[in-house]
Scaffold this active site. Sequence first.
Site, PDB file in Angstrom:
ATOM      1  N   ILE A   1      54.802 -54.511  -4.997  1.00 50.84           N
ATOM      2  CA  ILE A   1      54.333 -53.734  -6.144  1.00 50.84           C
ATOM      3  C   ILE A   1      54.842 -52.298  -6.066  1.00 50.84           C
ATOM      4  O   ILE A   1      55.244 -51.712  -7.071  1.00 50.84           O
ATOM      5  CB  ILE A   1      52.792 -53.783  -6.255  1.00 50.84           C
ATOM      6  CG1 ILE A   1      52.296 -55.248  -6.303  1.00 50.84           C
ATOM      7  CG2 ILE A   1      52.315 -53.010  -7.488  1.00 50.84           C
ATOM      8  CD1 ILE A   1      52.923 -56.104  -7.395  1.00 50.84           C
TER       9      ILE A   1
ATOM     10  N   ASN B   1      51.563 -63.851   2.866  1.00 46.43           N
ATOM     11  CA  ASN B   1      52.307 -64.206   1.650  1.00 46.43           C
ATOM     12  C   ASN B   1      52.368 -65.723   1.519  1.00 46.43           C
ATOM     13  O   ASN B   1      52.141 -66.271   0.437  1.00 46.43           O
ATOM     14  CB  ASN B   1      53.732 -63.673   1.679  1.00 46.43           C
ATOM     15  CG  ASN B   1      53.850 -62.177   1.571  1.00 46.43           C
ATOM     16  OD1 ASN B   1      54.697 -61.576   2.229  1.00 46.43           O
ATOM     17  ND2 ASN B   1      53.016 -61.533   0.770  1.00 46.43           N
TER      18      ASN B   1
ATOM     19  N   HIS C   1      59.934 -56.021   2.153  1.00 47.64           N
ATOM     20  CA  HIS C   1      59.771 -56.746   3.422  1.00 47.64           C
ATOM     21  C   HIS C   1      59.931 -58.251   3.215  1.00 47.64           C
ATOM     22  O   HIS C   1      59.752 -58.772   2.117  1.00 47.64           O
ATOM     23  CB  HIS C   1      58.409 -56.429   4.047  1.00 47.64           C
ATOM     24  CG  HIS C   1      57.249 -56.911   3.221  1.00 47.64           C
ATOM     25  ND1 HIS C   1      56.839 -58.225   3.205  1.00 47.64           N
ATOM     26  CD2 HIS C   1      56.417 -56.251   2.396  1.00 47.64           C
ATOM     27  CE1 HIS C   1      55.799 -58.358   2.402  1.00 47.64           C
ATOM     28  NE2 HIS C   1      55.527 -57.157   1.891  1.00 47.64           N
TER      29      HIS C   1
ATOM     30  N   GLU D   1      58.986 -62.365   3.973  1.00 47.09           N
ATOM     31  CA  GLU D   1      57.750 -63.138   3.840  1.00 47.09           C
ATOM     32  C   GLU D   1      56.851 -62.961   5.061  1.00 47.09           C
ATOM     33  O   GLU D   1      57.315 -62.974   6.198  1.00 47.09           O
ATOM     34  CB  GLU D   1      58.078 -64.617   3.672  1.00 47.09           C
ATOM     35  CG  GLU D   1      56.835 -65.486   3.531  1.00 47.09           C
ATOM     36  CD  GLU D   1      57.147 -66.961   3.606  1.00 47.09           C
ATOM     37  OE1 GLU D   1      57.093 -67.624   2.548  1.00 47.09           O
ATOM     38  OE2 GLU D   1      57.449 -67.460   4.713  1.00 47.09           O
ATOM     39  N   THR D   2      55.545 -62.827   4.799  1.00 52.63           N
ATOM     40  CA  THR D   2      54.563 -62.728   5.873  1.00 52.63           C
ATOM     41  C   THR D   2      53.690 -63.988   5.894  1.00 52.63           C
ATOM     42  O   THR D   2      53.705 -64.791   4.956  1.00 52.63           O
ATOM     43  CB  THR D   2      53.636 -61.512   5.683  1.00 52.63           C
ATOM     44  OG1 THR D   2      52.804 -61.744   4.543  1.00 52.63           O
ATOM     45  CG2 THR D   2      54.423 -60.221   5.515  1.00 52.63           C
TER      46      THR D   2
ATOM     47  N   GLY E   1      47.660 -55.830   0.421  1.00 54.15           N
ATOM     48  CA  GLY E   1      47.332 -54.436   0.179  1.00 54.15           C
ATOM     49  C   GLY E   1      47.566 -53.594   1.417  1.00 54.15           C
ATOM     50  O   GLY E   1      48.650 -53.586   1.993  1.00 54.15           O
TER      51      GLY E   1
ATOM     52  N   GLU F   1      51.972 -50.289   0.507  1.00 52.71           N
ATOM     53  CA  GLU F   1      51.658 -51.129  -0.647  1.00 52.71           C
ATOM     54  C   GLU F   1      50.422 -50.608  -1.374  1.00 52.71           C
ATOM     55  O   GLU F   1      49.576 -49.919  -0.777  1.00 52.71           O
ATOM     56  CB  GLU F   1      51.439 -52.583  -0.207  1.00 52.71           C
ATOM     57  CG  GLU F   1      51.182 -53.570  -1.341  1.00 52.71           C
ATOM     58  CD  GLU F   1      52.277 -53.652  -2.402  1.00 52.71           C
ATOM     59  OE1 GLU F   1      52.612 -52.613  -3.026  1.00 52.71           O
ATOM     60  OE2 GLU F   1      52.780 -54.764  -2.630  1.00 52.71           O
TER      61      GLU F   1
END
Length: 193
Positions: free
Chosen positions: A154, A21, A15, A17-18, A28, A90
């Site tokens: 991850i 982030n 995905h 950038e949030t 998570g 995630e």
Amino acid sequence: MIEKREYPELLILRHGETVWNAENRMQGQLNSPLTEKGRAQAARQAELLGARDLSGFVALSSPQGRAFETAAIAVARHMSPICTDDRLREIGVGEWQGRVRDGLWNQPIEDTPDGPIAMYEHAPGGEGFDALEARCRGFLADLEGPAVLVTHGITSRMLRTVLLGLDRSELGNLPGGQGNVFHLKDKTQTELR
């Protein structure tokens, strides 16, 4: 033991950038929306996918908002439907969800574009790498053909570790970052740019 299993051709997207982030927060199982930069990264992923023949591919996404929002931008214009699979979510980070990374774990750690990988293994109440690896292996074993996958940092690393036949200690050595498209075929990885 080296795994001999053959996997179908895959395109794995992380995905964009949030908000969290950008704030250096652990997400998570929680979620925050894509930033303007994250939406631009997803649009770039759409361009990269548009240059490929996706005949015979299926589209699968994590159900988490940031991944599904990325899939809506990057994948939906090329393929439909986009199905969700909970196994692409995630890694759970337990008590650290929503918290800023700085000061959470005071151990020497190697930083990567996805943050310090070792933190994800040691998050109090978190999922841990054994459970994540089992989840990823189960997901990959169920694939019946080529697919475009939209997932997370991850989880993407763990999927690629399994697909490439690497030891889990290599998680931090794989390329990461946001808005990526990795092409995996015949135990070879190429980052599309």
